[in-house]
Design a protein around this motif. Structure first.
Motif, PDB file in Angstrom:
ATOM      1  N   LYS A 109     -40.579 103.491  39.866  1.00 23.21           N
ATOM      2  CA  LYS A 109     -39.577 102.872  38.993  1.00 23.21           C
ATOM      3  C   LYS A 109     -38.246 102.722  39.734  1.00 23.21           C
ATOM      4  O   LYS A 109     -37.292 103.457  39.493  1.00 23.21           O
ATOM      5  CB  LYS A 109     -39.388 103.708  37.730  1.00 23.21           C
ATOM      6  N   PRO A 110     -38.196 101.749  40.642  1.00 23.78           N
ATOM      7  CA  PRO A 110     -36.976 101.586  41.458  1.00 23.78           C
ATOM      8  C   PRO A 110     -35.745 101.176  40.656  1.00 23.78           C
ATOM      9  O   PRO A 110     -34.628 101.303  41.147  1.00 23.78           O
ATOM     10  CB  PRO A 110     -37.378 100.475  42.445  1.00 23.78           C
ATOM     11  N   THR A 125     -39.377  96.692  24.199  1.00 23.59           N
ATOM     12  CA  THR A 125     -39.608  98.132  24.374  1.00 23.59           C
ATOM     13  C   THR A 125     -40.632  98.440  25.466  1.00 23.59           C
ATOM     14  O   THR A 125     -40.385  99.332  26.308  1.00 23.59           O
ATOM     15  CB  THR A 125     -40.028  98.776  23.040  1.00 23.59           C
ATOM     16  N   PRO A 126     -41.781  97.753  25.520  1.00 27.77           N
ATOM     17  CA  PRO A 126     -42.735  98.032  26.609  1.00 27.77           C
ATOM     18  C   PRO A 126     -42.138  97.803  27.996  1.00 27.77           C
ATOM     19  O   PRO A 126     -42.433  98.549  28.932  1.00 27.77           O
ATOM     20  CB  PRO A 126     -43.890  97.058  26.336  1.00 27.77           C
ATOM     21  N   PHE A 127     -41.300  96.776  28.131  1.00 29.00           N
ATOM     22  CA  PHE A 127     -40.654  96.529  29.428  1.00 29.00           C
ATOM     23  C   PHE A 127     -39.696  97.663  29.775  1.00 29.00           C
ATOM     24  O   PHE A 127     -39.662  98.139  30.917  1.00 29.00           O
ATOM     25  CB  PHE A 127     -39.902  95.202  29.396  1.00 29.00           C
ATOM     26  N   GLU A 128     -38.895  98.091  28.797  1.00 25.64           N
ATOM     27  CA  GLU A 128     -37.958  99.194  29.029  1.00 25.64           C
ATOM     28  C   GLU A 128     -38.699 100.442  29.479  1.00 25.64           C
ATOM     29  O   GLU A 128     -38.265 101.137  30.410  1.00 25.64           O
ATOM     30  CB  GLU A 128     -37.167  99.489  27.754  1.00 25.64           C
ATOM     31  N   GLU A 129     -39.809 100.736  28.824  1.00 26.48           N
ATOM     32  CA  GLU A 129     -40.562 101.949  29.145  1.00 26.48           C
ATOM     33  C   GLU A 129     -41.224 101.854  30.509  1.00 26.48           C
ATOM     34  O   GLU A 129     -41.257 102.828  31.264  1.00 26.48           O
ATOM     35  CB  GLU A 129     -41.606 102.205  28.056  1.00 26.48           C
ATOM     36  N   GLU A 130     -41.755 100.691  30.840  1.00 23.68           N
ATOM     37  CA  GLU A 130     -42.443 100.541  32.129  1.00 23.68           C
ATOM     38  C   GLU A 130     -41.473 100.634  33.298  1.00 23.68           C
ATOM     39  O   GLU A 130     -41.792 101.228  34.327  1.00 23.68           O
ATOM     40  CB  GLU A 130     -43.173  99.196  32.177  1.00 23.68           C
ATOM     41  N   TYR A 131     -40.285 100.066  33.141  1.00 22.29           N
ATOM     42  CA  TYR A 131     -39.335 100.023  34.249  1.00 22.29           C
ATOM     43  C   TYR A 131     -38.257 101.098  34.165  1.00 22.29           C
ATOM     44  O   TYR A 131     -37.458 101.249  35.094  1.00 22.29           O
ATOM     45  CB  TYR A 131     -38.677  98.644  34.324  1.00 22.29           C
ATOM     46  N   GLY A 132     -38.209 101.826  33.055  1.00 26.79           N
ATOM     47  CA  GLY A 132     -37.196 102.868  32.908  1.00 26.79           C
ATOM     48  C   GLY A 132     -35.798 102.314  32.771  1.00 26.79           C
ATOM     49  O   GLY A 132     -34.829 102.917  33.238  1.00 26.79           O
ATOM     50  N   VAL A 133     -35.665 101.149  32.115  1.00 24.31           N
ATOM     51  CA  VAL A 133     -34.367 100.485  31.983  1.00 24.31           C
ATOM     52  C   VAL A 133     -33.998 100.330  30.512  1.00 24.31           C
ATOM     53  O   VAL A 133     -34.801 100.612  29.622  1.00 24.31           O
ATOM     54  CB  VAL A 133     -34.378  99.101  32.662  1.00 24.31           C
ATOM     55  N   LYS A 134     -32.790  99.862  30.280  1.00 22.30           N
ATOM     56  CA  LYS A 134     -32.309  99.608  28.920  1.00 22.30           C
ATOM     57  C   LYS A 134     -31.863  98.151  28.814  1.00 22.30           C
ATOM     58  O   LYS A 134     -31.073  97.673  29.635  1.00 22.30           O
ATOM     59  CB  LYS A 134     -31.125 100.538  28.592  1.00 22.30           C
ATOM     60  N   VAL A 135     -32.379  97.444  27.800  1.00 17.43           N
ATOM     61  CA  VAL A 135     -31.984  96.064  27.549  1.00 17.43           C
ATOM     62  C   VAL A 135     -30.980  96.049  26.401  1.00 17.43           C
ATOM     63  O   VAL A 135     -31.307  96.398  25.267  1.00 17.43           O
ATOM     64  CB  VAL A 135     -33.204  95.185  27.201  1.00 17.43           C
ATOM     65  N   ASN A 136     -29.745  95.668  26.703  1.00 18.18           N
ATOM     66  CA  ASN A 136     -28.683  95.573  25.700  1.00 18.18           C
ATOM     67  C   ASN A 136     -28.536  94.113  25.279  1.00 18.18           C
ATOM     68  O   ASN A 136     -28.338  93.239  26.126  1.00 18.18           O
ATOM     69  CB  ASN A 136     -27.357  96.060  26.270  1.00 18.18           C
ATOM     70  N   VAL A 137     -28.642  93.841  23.986  1.00 19.65           N
ATOM     71  CA  VAL A 137     -28.656  92.460  23.507  1.00 19.65           C
ATOM     72  C   VAL A 137     -27.435  92.147  22.645  1.00 19.65           C
ATOM     73  O   VAL A 137     -27.091  92.897  21.737  1.00 19.65           O
ATOM     74  CB  VAL A 137     -29.933  92.172  22.690  1.00 19.65           C
ATOM     75  N   THR A 138     -26.787  91.038  22.950  1.00 15.30           N
ATOM     76  CA  THR A 138     -25.728  90.471  22.112  1.00 15.30           C
ATOM     77  C   THR A 138     -26.258  89.155  21.564  1.00 15.30           C
ATOM     78  O   THR A 138     -26.724  88.308  22.334  1.00 15.30           O
ATOM     79  CB  THR A 138     -24.446  90.204  22.924  1.00 15.30           C
ATOM     80  N   TYR A 139     -26.201  88.972  20.249  1.00 16.52           N
ATOM     81  CA  TYR A 139     -26.712  87.747  19.641  1.00 16.52           C
ATOM     82  C   TYR A 139     -25.580  86.772  19.343  1.00 16.52           C
ATOM     83  O   TYR A 139     -24.461  87.174  19.023  1.00 16.52           O
ATOM     84  CB  TYR A 139     -27.473  88.057  18.351  1.00 16.52           C
ATOM     85  N   ALA A 140     -25.900  85.479  19.443  1.00 12.63           N
ATOM     86  CA  ALA A 140     -24.962  84.423  19.073  1.00 12.63           C
ATOM     87  C   ALA A 140     -25.570  83.621  17.934  1.00 12.63           C
ATOM     88  O   ALA A 140     -26.795  83.459  17.866  1.00 12.63           O
ATOM     89  CB  ALA A 140     -24.681  83.521  20.268  1.00 12.63           C
ATOM     90  N   GLY A 141     -24.719  83.114  17.056  1.00  9.32           N
ATOM     91  CA  GLY A 141     -25.206  82.377  15.904  1.00  9.32           C
ATOM     92  C   GLY A 141     -25.069  80.878  16.038  1.00  9.32           C
ATOM     93  O   GLY A 141     -25.575  80.122  15.206  1.00  9.32           O
ATOM     94  N   SER A 142     -24.390  80.419  17.090  1.00 10.27           N
ATOM     95  CA  SER A 142     -24.210  78.985  17.291  1.00 10.27           C
ATOM     96  C   SER A 142     -24.003  78.711  18.775  1.00 10.27           C
ATOM     97  O   SER A 142     -23.715  79.624  19.560  1.00 10.27           O
ATOM     98  CB  SER A 142     -22.997  78.471  16.514  1.00 10.27           C
TER      99      SER A 142
END
Length: 367
Positions: free
Chosen positions: A38-39, A60-77
């Motif tokens: 997990k580089p 979640t599966p990607f985060e667990e496999e790579y040991g990373v955290k995905v932080n998401v900001t959503y836009a509405g337009s």
């Protein structure tokens, strides 16, 4: 203490040191092995996205496999997304946007070119969809965006109410359907679709004279319209209640939702063509971990994740192999079973002047 006891204790102490050293060496080997596996462990990915694109089922599966955290900001337009990206308050590693907006971001150096050779699933993209998209996201032979999801803007027809075949956008101007026509309250899409009806070859690059013809055509339609709706639910309610018999939709999922309610609603791609939006993944210009971002994009366009996206959102997928993970019904519903579908669609691009289109539309509604 006798010499013999002293020697025994010294031997035991030495043995313990050897054991501890061995344990320490094993720990080092384990850590080194873990680091190789997990580089990217401990890294974070900051994503600016539309709703529905970063769902737990595949994030979640990607985060667990790579040991990373995905932080998401959503836009509405579209405007909100651009404002967030351009503000610089947060450096986004990955930005999702419609293909028509890529030029705008690129001109301000908010995104960077993508080395497609690093994406093993790139060759699995639907060929004619990719060809349409490339014409808007490839500049000077450099690719700046990778398609992720798409949707058309077709017409919906209630076949219990309208028996004759509908083949043209002109049906939305037919006086015999007066008071039974629903159409969206959206400046750019209204202008572009009316331009298609009028036979203009490029609905996103109109001359002032062509824009005036579009305006007059929309004014001509206004007395026939039951309602200018806003949002999926408003549009579906118009059809479900019987107030509208035919409609310019915001996407095929409006139609499939009504069909699921038992209504006999037909999707029509008129002979003049229909609009299609293609949302893309782009890499932020200042990302610190580009190789990790490539891993994530490649994962997102894999056939497995694309099938999950199709099932979850009802949008079209971009990987041609995703159909193998869909039921025949799911494939038909999302048009993943019809390779020629894109040949009848016109790409939603950046218009010649968005502000002028909004002004035009407001003038139409004010009539």
């Amino acid at each position: 203490m006798t010499r013999s006891n002293w020697l025994n204790k010294l031997f035991v102490a030495g043995l313990m040191l050897v054991v501890l050293a061995a344990c320490g060496n094993n720990k080092g080997v384990d850590e080194e092995s873990s680091s190789k596996d997990k580089p990217y462990a401990g890294k974070e990915i900051n994503v600016l996205s539309w709703e529905g694109y970063q769902e737990d089922e595949w994030v979640t599966p990607f985060e667990e496999e790579y040991g990373v955290k995905v932080n998401v900001t959503y836009a509405g337009s579209v405007d909100e997304m651009f404002s967030k990206a351009a503000s610089g308050s947060l450096k986004y590693d990955l930005i999702f946007m419609d293909g028509g907006s890529v030029t705008r971001y690129n001109k301000l150096n908010l995104i960077q070119p993508i080395d497609v050779s690093k994406l093993k699933h790139y060759g699995d993209l639907i060929p004619n969809m990719k060809s349409i998209n490339d014409s808007h996201v490839v500049f000077d032979s450099k690719t700046f965006a990778i398609p992720f999801a798409w949707g058309s803007l077709p017409m919906a027809v209630n076949k219990d109410k309208i028996k004759e075949p509908i083949t043209s956008w002109s049906a939305l101007w037919d006086s015999k359907y007066k008071g039974k026509i629903g159409t969206m309250d959206d400046a750019s899409n209204q202008v572009a679709t009316t331009a298609l009806l009028l036979g203009f070859s490029d609905p996103y690059n109109l001359t002032p004279e062509q824009l005036d013809q579009v305006k007059q055509k929309l004014i001509e339609q206004k007395p026939l319209v039951r309602s200018y709706y806003t949002g999926f639910e408003d549009g579906k309610n118009l059809m479900a209640s019987g107030e509208a018999w035919l409609m310019f939709t915001q996407g095929p999922t409006m139609i499939t939702d009504l069909q699921a309610q038992g209504m006999n609603i037909e999707e029509v791609i008129p002979k003049e063509g229909a609009l299609v939006w293609i949302d893309n993944a782009t890499i932020g210009a200042d990302t610190k971990n580009p190789d990790l971002i490539y891993e994530y994009i490649n994962y997102l366009i894999s056939s497995e994740v694309q099938a999950q996206l199709i099932k979850k959102t009802g949008y079209g997928g971009v990987n041609k192999l995703s159909v193998e993970n869909l039921t025949p019904e799911e494939a038909k519903k999302s048009h993943m079973d019809d390779a020629s579908y894109f040949d009848r669609l016109v790409y939603v691009a950046s218009p010649e002047n968005f502000e002028n289109r909004v002004k035009l539309w407001n003038e139409v509604k004010a009539q």
